[in-house]
Scaffold this motif. Sequence first.
Motif, PDB file in Angstrom:
ATOM      1  N   TRP A 133       0.891  -0.959  -0.128  1.00 18.88           N
ATOM      2  CA  TRP A 133       0.092   0.075   0.017  1.00 18.88           C
ATOM      3  C   TRP A 133       0.815   1.111  -0.130  1.00 18.88           C
ATOM      4  N   PHE A 134       1.976   1.387   0.836  1.00 17.43           N
ATOM      5  CA  PHE A 134       2.834   2.507   0.692  1.00 17.43           C
ATOM      6  C   PHE A 134       3.385   2.783  -0.628  1.00 17.43           C
ATOM      7  N   HIS A 161       2.633   6.167  -2.574  1.00 18.79           N
ATOM      8  CA  HIS A 161       3.994   6.817  -3.029  1.00 18.79           C
ATOM      9  C   HIS A 161       3.964   7.359  -4.454  1.00 18.79           C
ATOM     10  N   ALA A 162       3.435   6.195  -5.421  1.00 17.98           N
ATOM     11  CA  ALA A 162       3.435   6.727  -6.660  1.00 17.98           C
ATOM     12  C   ALA A 162       2.496   7.853  -7.008  1.00 17.98           C
ATOM     13  N   ILE A 181      -1.007  13.983  -4.693  1.00 23.80           N
ATOM     14  CA  ILE A 181      -1.575  14.056  -3.211  1.00 23.80           C
ATOM     15  C   ILE A 181      -0.995  15.561  -2.829  1.00 23.80           C
ATOM     16  N   GLU A 182       0.235  15.588  -2.905  1.00 22.10           N
ATOM     17  CA  GLU A 182       0.440  16.980  -2.139  1.00 22.10           C
ATOM     18  C   GLU A 182       0.202  18.025  -3.131  1.00 22.10           C
ATOM     19  N   ASP A 234       5.240  14.385   4.923  1.00 20.25           N
ATOM     20  CA  ASP A 234       6.532  13.457   5.566  1.00 20.25           C
ATOM     21  C   ASP A 234       5.989  12.045   5.436  1.00 20.25           C
ATOM     22  N   TRP A 235       6.611  11.237   4.253  1.00 24.83           N
ATOM     23  CA  TRP A 235       6.276   9.973   3.940  1.00 24.83           C
ATOM     24  C   TRP A 235       7.207   8.974   4.614  1.00 24.83           C
TER      25      TRP A 235
END
Length: 338
Positions: free
Chosen positions: A243-244, A248-249, A254-255, A263-264
């Motif tokens: 899921w990360f 993250h892709a 998202i940002e 902060d990932w």
Amino acid sequence: MIPKLGKVVRVNVRDAWPNEAAHFTPWLASPEGLELLQDALDMDLEVEATEQYIGPFKADIVAKRTDTPDEHWVLIENQLERTDHRHLGQLLTYAAGLKAATIVWVAQDFAEEHRAALDWLNAITSEDYQFFGLQIELWRIDGSLPAPIFNVLAEPNEWSREVKQGAEGGVSDLKQQQLRYWQGLRGTLLERRSAVRPQKAHPQSWTTFAIGKAGTWLGACVNSQKKAVWAEFCWNGPPGKVWFDQLHAQRADIEGALGATLDWQRLDGKKQSRVAWYLEGADPTNEADWSRQHAWLADRLEQMLPVFQSRAKALTGEGGTVPDAVFVGDAPEDLDEA
């Protein structure tokens, strides 16, 4: 002019659900029934299985809470009749194998001794266990369709538990301050009538908010030693940080949607991962600054909800399954208690 009013008439529950296993349990596990059950219990649920074997017994419904960071299992036992000792024994058998569980007994009518037994169980057990007694009724007005209603006849007395814990010296000054902090944030969200649904406040360094998918949640956290306050999206995903990697892709999108750099935190070696949004220059022990911190947290949570909710529901792979016998919940990981 005197308004004309309808007459409310009680309907036999067997008129709607002739057979408990064939009719009532499927209805209760359906979106319509589950919505009513969630409102009565004040918690968010996701059905995992019906007629699920727990050792030699079969639980009517096994669900998972989606508003807590740990794997908190909910067992629901139904009776379209008056409560009896056999079902009480089954509830206790289920509870014995659970580390953290909510036990829900739904019946057409409750014997006074069975309601007293649930109250007693809530009084002597820790907050890890919750016992509910719900009476199911059907009512109609004139010729309307019958409408189901849940009457909560037994539930945990949170006030009594807090008093008992305090009397036993179980709540430190810091814990009491944390409880007040989350009560304040809860009040802010309720006053706004926010889409972010707050749960009851607890004396700990975090609070969580369900977003509709088991194993994922929004959170608000504090660390008194590090003088830190942050909002986060967290999850306990399948092995391999699947899921990360999926989320993250989508980092740029998202940002961009949030207008912030997050902060990932992959947290390799742990089940949990998180994406955090920090408030600069915030001391959670400074009560004079709480109104600003609570407003900031409410703003960030409301921004994060639509962005992460849709993406959480689109995640592929399961974050958890129903074990064969004993359910064991994991505490939140890598979260400093301060």
